[in-house]
Design an enzyme around this catalytic site. Structure first.
Site, PDB file in Angstrom:
ATOM      1  N   CYS A  64       0.838  -1.201   0.000  1.00 24.60           N
ATOM      2  CA  CYS A  64       0.000   0.000   0.000  1.00 24.60           C
ATOM      3  C   CYS A  64       0.874   1.253   0.000  1.00 24.60           C
ATOM      4  O   CYS A  64       1.862   1.317   0.727  1.00 24.60           O
ATOM      5  CB  CYS A  64      -0.917   0.007   1.223  1.00 24.60           C
ATOM      6  N   HIS A  65       0.484   2.226  -0.808  1.00 26.09           N
ATOM      7  CA  HIS A  65       1.233   3.472  -0.881  1.00 26.09           C
ATOM      8  C   HIS A  65       0.912   4.361   0.324  1.00 26.09           C
ATOM      9  O   HIS A  65      -0.235   4.396   0.777  1.00 26.09           O
ATOM     10  CB  HIS A  65       0.875   4.236  -2.165  1.00 26.09           C
ATOM     11  N   MET A  99      -8.342   0.298   0.965  1.00 21.77           N
ATOM     12  CA  MET A  99      -7.706  -0.346   2.108  1.00 21.77           C
ATOM     13  C   MET A  99      -7.784   0.531   3.358  1.00 21.77           C
ATOM     14  O   MET A  99      -7.880   0.027   4.478  1.00 21.77           O
ATOM     15  CB  MET A  99      -6.251  -0.689   1.786  1.00 21.77           C
ATOM     16  N   GLU A 100      -7.743   1.843   3.163  1.00 28.18           N
ATOM     17  CA  GLU A 100      -7.867   2.747   4.306  1.00 28.18           C
ATOM     18  C   GLU A 100      -9.250   2.609   4.954  1.00 28.18           C
ATOM     19  O   GLU A 100      -9.362   2.595   6.192  1.00 28.18           O
ATOM     20  CB  GLU A 100      -7.623   4.188   3.858  1.00 28.18           C
ATOM     21  N   ASP A 114     -11.232  -5.473  22.129  1.00 30.07           N
ATOM     22  CA  ASP A 114     -10.277  -5.229  23.208  1.00 30.07           C
ATOM     23  C   ASP A 114     -10.967  -4.673  24.448  1.00 30.07           C
ATOM     24  O   ASP A 114     -10.673  -5.089  25.582  1.00 30.07           O
ATOM     25  CB  ASP A 114      -9.205  -4.257  22.736  1.00 30.07           C
TER      26      ASP A 114
END
Length: 306
Positions: A64-65, A99-100, A114
């Protein structure tokens, strides 16, 4: 293994949206709803975690860039069986934000896990998926399928047989890769009349004529002058984009006199530099707009070629 080279793509506004969910037991949902989770507000903290994650994708995914993120929106919502997360990421860049957006959703859901793990281990993250993306080449770009294209190499040395025509042959490969049917190919000298004659002949059998060579400043570079009498409407943006984007490789791109335009019969001509690198990079900048330009020139519905 390599990252995809996006150097020659346009910087455009792009947005991606992703969603996902984590299934939780009813008692944990009630704790989130009542604010009973010891670590704090699960939904708000998860939204912040998603925003932080969207800005760090390149640190985690090797191909990924690192890209500028201009806006991130993450919303975590209680649903009947858990928490649903939706994320939108926007920016102006040469590659998309899928992807972000998916990373924002994934990390937001992990944060829910969590914060709730002291109370249960019966949690399942599921259905993380991309739901939309906008602004990239898929929105406006088209291949050359259905188009007939001819290639003309303009070079005294290649025409005389003292040099090999590499640019023309590489352009043919690139055009065929874009699904064009290459119906003509010729190597001619730097001569105004020969250029006019050859381009006019190929225009009769082609939707697009692509030339390479003769766009510099030497006395022998006469391609723009030859085409000026054939072009009825210049596509100035093509030449401007080639020079502006070409500067990324070398400032000498500003000396190029590449031209493009509509011919009298509605076909297009695209004149490219003579070097292999310059020709291929210049073609890559405009190739996905050629079909749209052609349909406009013929007065057809934009983006449709009969």
């Amino acid at each position: 293994m390599r990252m995809v080279d996006v150097s020659w793509k346009f910087e455009t506004g792009r947005e991606a949206e992703a969603v996902g969910k984590i299934r939780l037991p009813c008692q944990v949902i009630d704790m989130i709803k009542s604010g009973g989770v010891e670590k704090g507000d699960v939904l708000k903290v998860s939204e912040i975690a998603g925003i932080m994650a969207a800005k760090r994708v390149a640190e985690l995914l090797p191909f990924c860039h690192p890209i500028p993120v201009d806006r991130v929106e993450v919303k975590a919502t209680l649903v009947d069986d858990g928490v649903a997360v939706r994320a939108k990421v926007f920016g102006v860049w040469r590659t998309g934000y899928e992807m972000e957006a998916m990373m924002a959703v994934s990390v937001a859901l992990l944060n829910v896990y969590d914060m709730c793990k002291p109370y249960t281990d019966n949690m399942v993250i599921e259905e993380v998926r991309l739901v939309s993306k906008e602004g990239g080449k898929s929105d406006w770009g088209e291949d050359l399928e259905g188009l007939k294209v001819s290639v003309v190499t303009i070079s005294d040395s290649a025409s005389a047989g003292t040099a090999e025509d590499v640019s023309g042959k590489e352009l043919i490969k690139a055009l065929e890769k874009a699904k064009a049917a290459v119906v003509g190919y010729k190597v001619i000298p730097d001569d105004v009349e020969r250029i006019r004659e050859t381009v006019a002949q190929f225009a009769e059998i082609s939707d697009v004529v692509v030339t390479t060579g003769g766009t510099g400043l030497s006395p022998k570079d006469v391609t723009p002058e030859a085409l000026s009498t054939l072009i009825v409407k210049e596509i100035k943006g093509f030449g401007e984009a080639m020079r502006i984007m070409g500067v990324k490789a070398t400032p000498r791109a500003l000396l190029s006199r590449t031209v493009s335009g509509v011919l009298g019969n509605g076909s297009l001509v695209v004149a490219l530099p003579g070097s292999v690198k310059g020709a291929l990079e210049s073609l890559a900048i405009v190739i996905h707009l050629i079909k749209h330009a052609l349909s406009m020139a013929r007065g057809e519905r934009h983006g449709h070629i009969r």
